[in-house]
Every structure is written in C-alpha cells, then in structure tokens.
Scaffold this motif. Sequence first.
Motif, PDB file in Angstrom:
ATOM      1  N   GLN A  81       0.831  -1.197   0.000  1.00 25.38           N
ATOM      2  CA  GLN A  81       0.000   0.000   0.000  1.00 25.38           C
ATOM      3  C   GLN A  81       0.870   1.255   0.000  1.00 25.38           C
ATOM      4  N   GLN A  82       1.870   1.294   0.848  1.00 26.45           N
ATOM      5  CA  GLN A  82       2.710   2.476   0.969  1.00 26.45           C
ATOM      6  C   GLN A  82       3.517   2.717  -0.298  1.00 26.45           C
ATOM      7  N   GLU A  83       3.968   1.640  -0.933  1.00 25.39           N
ATOM      8  CA  GLU A  83       4.764   1.792  -2.154  1.00 25.39           C
ATOM      9  C   GLU A  83       3.960   2.481  -3.249  1.00 25.39           C
ATOM     10  N   PHE A  84       2.729   2.034  -3.464  1.00 26.35           N
ATOM     11  CA  PHE A  84       1.908   2.633  -4.515  1.00 26.35           C
ATOM     12  C   PHE A  84       1.423   4.020  -4.114  1.00 26.35           C
ATOM     13  N   ASP A  85       1.128   4.235  -2.818  1.00 29.48           N
ATOM     14  CA  ASP A  85       0.708   5.559  -2.365  1.00 29.48           C
ATOM     15  C   ASP A  85       1.834   6.576  -2.557  1.00 29.48           C
ATOM     16  N   LEU A  86       3.069   6.172  -2.263  1.00 28.49           N
ATOM     17  CA  LEU A  86       4.207   7.081  -2.405  1.00 28.49           C
ATOM     18  C   LEU A  86       4.408   7.487  -3.848  1.00 28.49           C
ATOM     19  N   MET A  87       4.300   6.542  -4.749  1.00 26.28           N
ATOM     20  CA  MET A  87       4.475   6.864  -6.166  1.00 26.28           C
ATOM     21  C   MET A  87       3.379   7.800  -6.658  1.00 26.28           C
ATOM     22  N   SER A 142       5.505   7.418 -12.444  1.00 30.65           N
ATOM     23  CA  SER A 142       4.804   6.351 -13.146  1.00 30.65           C
ATOM     24  C   SER A 142       4.857   5.069 -12.340  1.00 30.65           C
ATOM     25  N   LEU A 143       3.945   4.188 -12.624  1.00 29.46           N
ATOM     26  CA  LEU A 143       3.898   2.902 -11.947  1.00 29.46           C
ATOM     27  C   LEU A 143       5.080   2.055 -12.367  1.00 29.46           C
ATOM     28  N   PRO A 144       5.556   1.172 -11.476  1.00 27.06           N
ATOM     29  CA  PRO A 144       6.745   0.379 -11.795  1.00 27.06           C
ATOM     30  C   PRO A 144       6.454  -0.690 -12.823  1.00 27.06           C
ATOM     31  N   THR A 145       7.088  -0.600 -13.978  1.00 31.28           N
ATOM     32  CA  THR A 145       6.934  -1.613 -15.008  1.00 31.28           C
ATOM     33  C   THR A 145       8.310  -1.988 -15.521  1.00 31.28           C
ATOM     34  N   GLY A 146       8.380  -3.105 -16.191  1.00 33.65           N
ATOM     35  CA  GLY A 146       9.667  -3.534 -16.743  1.00 33.65           C
ATOM     36  C   GLY A 146       9.692  -3.381 -18.243  1.00 33.65           C
ATOM     37  N   GLY A 147      10.826  -2.959 -18.775  1.00 38.72           N
ATOM     38  CA  GLY A 147      11.009  -2.931 -20.215  1.00 38.72           C
ATOM     39  C   GLY A 147      10.125  -1.969 -20.963  1.00 38.72           C
ATOM     40  N   GLY A 148       9.772  -0.849 -20.336  1.00 38.99           N
ATOM     41  CA  GLY A 148       9.016   0.166 -21.063  1.00 38.99           C
ATOM     42  C   GLY A 148       7.552  -0.174 -21.258  1.00 38.99           C
ATOM     43  N   GLY A 149       6.983  -0.991 -20.387  1.00 41.19           N
ATOM     44  CA  GLY A 149       5.575  -1.341 -20.508  1.00 41.19           C
ATOM     45  C   GLY A 149       4.687  -0.298 -19.866  1.00 41.19           C
ATOM     46  N   SER A 150       3.446  -0.674 -19.609  1.00 34.26           N
ATOM     47  CA  SER A 150       2.493   0.205 -18.952  1.00 34.26           C
ATOM     48  C   SER A 150       1.746  -0.616 -17.915  1.00 34.26           C
ATOM     49  N   ALA A 151       0.996   0.062 -17.065  1.00 38.00           N
ATOM     50  CA  ALA A 151       0.385  -0.659 -15.953  1.00 38.00           C
ATOM     51  C   ALA A 151      -0.964  -0.068 -15.592  1.00 38.00           C
ATOM     52  N   LEU A 152      -1.746  -0.881 -14.888  1.00 37.22           N
ATOM     53  CA  LEU A 152      -3.023  -0.478 -14.308  1.00 37.22           C
ATOM     54  C   LEU A 152      -2.951  -0.684 -12.803  1.00 37.22           C
ATOM     55  N   LEU A 153      -3.604   0.207 -12.052  1.00 43.03           N
ATOM     56  CA  LEU A 153      -3.636   0.090 -10.597  1.00 43.03           C
ATOM     57  C   LEU A 153      -4.997   0.531 -10.089  1.00 43.03           C
ATOM     58  N   HIS A 154      -5.534  -0.239  -9.126  1.00 38.38           N
ATOM     59  CA  HIS A 154      -6.762   0.192  -8.454  1.00 38.38           C
ATOM     60  C   HIS A 154      -6.679  -0.162  -6.985  1.00 38.38           C
TER      61      HIS A 154
END
Length: 217
Positions: A141-147, A153-165
């Motif tokens: 929870q804290q990791e995503f709240d801090l970002m 941007s959300l942590p992704t690998g290799g230039g991807g994209s992400a969804l978060l809820h």
Amino acid sequence: MLSVRPKIAELVMQLYGRPLHPELFEVFAQKRLERGKVAPPPRVVTAADVVADEEAHRDATGYEAVIQITSAGHVVRWRQGGMTLTEVCASSHQPLPTRRRLMSHRLEGERTERVECRGGVVYETNLALETASTEALQSYQQEFDLMSLQGSSLPTGGGGSALLHRFEASGRAGVSLGAISFVDVQARDLSLRIRALHTFPDDHAVVKTESVFRLPE
C-alpha cells in the motif's frame, strides 16, 4: 456480477477460447492496445462477408488486447485474426459460461499451465498464492501511495504500462486495509505478457500471476 472482493478460497483462474460478455464484470480500470496489423472484428451477415473476414484474418499478423481490473482480479481479452482468448481471474461463484472453457484452476500454492492453440499460438501462465502479513500488505500500500504522491509512473519492466486500483476496506473487524490490484502490461510484436498482483487483506494473502500470449515466430 460480483462487486466485492471474494474470499481467496473462492478464486479461480480460467481461460476461454472465446470473448465473454462485458456485463459479467464490474470494471475499475481498463487498457486497450494493438500491436501490428490487426484484423477487423468478425462479422457474419452474408457469404461475401465471411469470405472478406477470412481474407482479412489471413493478412493480419498483429493482435489486440483489452486488459481490465475487476472486483475479484482481472480479465484479459486477446484477439489475433479470428481467434480470441480470454483470461479471467474471478470468483468460483461468478456466473461464467462453461462453453469453450480451456482451463480452470483454483488458486492454491504455485502452478504452471500451458495451452497450445491453433496456428501455433501458445498461452502460458504461472500462478502463485502467498500468505502475507499485515506488515507486507501495508508495504504494498505504501509503495503505490508514495508513487502516486510523487506523481511518478507505476513500476513496469522494459518500457511497458500498468493499471492500478485501490479498493476500500471491507469493514471486517480488525482489517483496516483495502485491497490493491496491479497489472503490468508488456506488449511485443510476437507476445503479450501480463503480470498481475492482487492483495486480499481479509485473508492475509497475495495472488501473483504471470501470463504470456505468444504468436509463432
């Protein structure tokens, strides 16, 4: 349609060789993507339409996908030519069809599955159910709240994209954390890789999945 997080013991990972009706799911976040030359959706009106669709599917070398976060987990609909594969992480109580269901497994421990489809298309998935302490869940929870606060941007690998809820807490006595669903999307010309993480604070559990939809080289 189920709009609340199910118990972890009810969670099932399924794969269908068909699209599923969108009204079956409550969607909280969504992403659409295309890679390469994509055939138009199939249509069956006249004989001429059937021939035109077959020709378009033969020429299509790319794929399209819709990735969604739902109340129980996620849905991925992947389409290439005339083939559609749908991955569903949902409750076993979800009223889903059985027709053209290619795989169905409860989330227990770790598991790897592979499904070979026509045209050399391969679907592979790795599933893991882990016990998580309250401290570990708070860390997610804290990791995503801090970002979010930092506007990064959300942590992704290799230039991807992400969804978060982030879901609200269930209200269950002694549980103040809401669930989190995070889906990392990695699209390449010949593959689509989906990494998902879903927390279940009421059950002190985390579900991690990694699936690949792969075209032949």
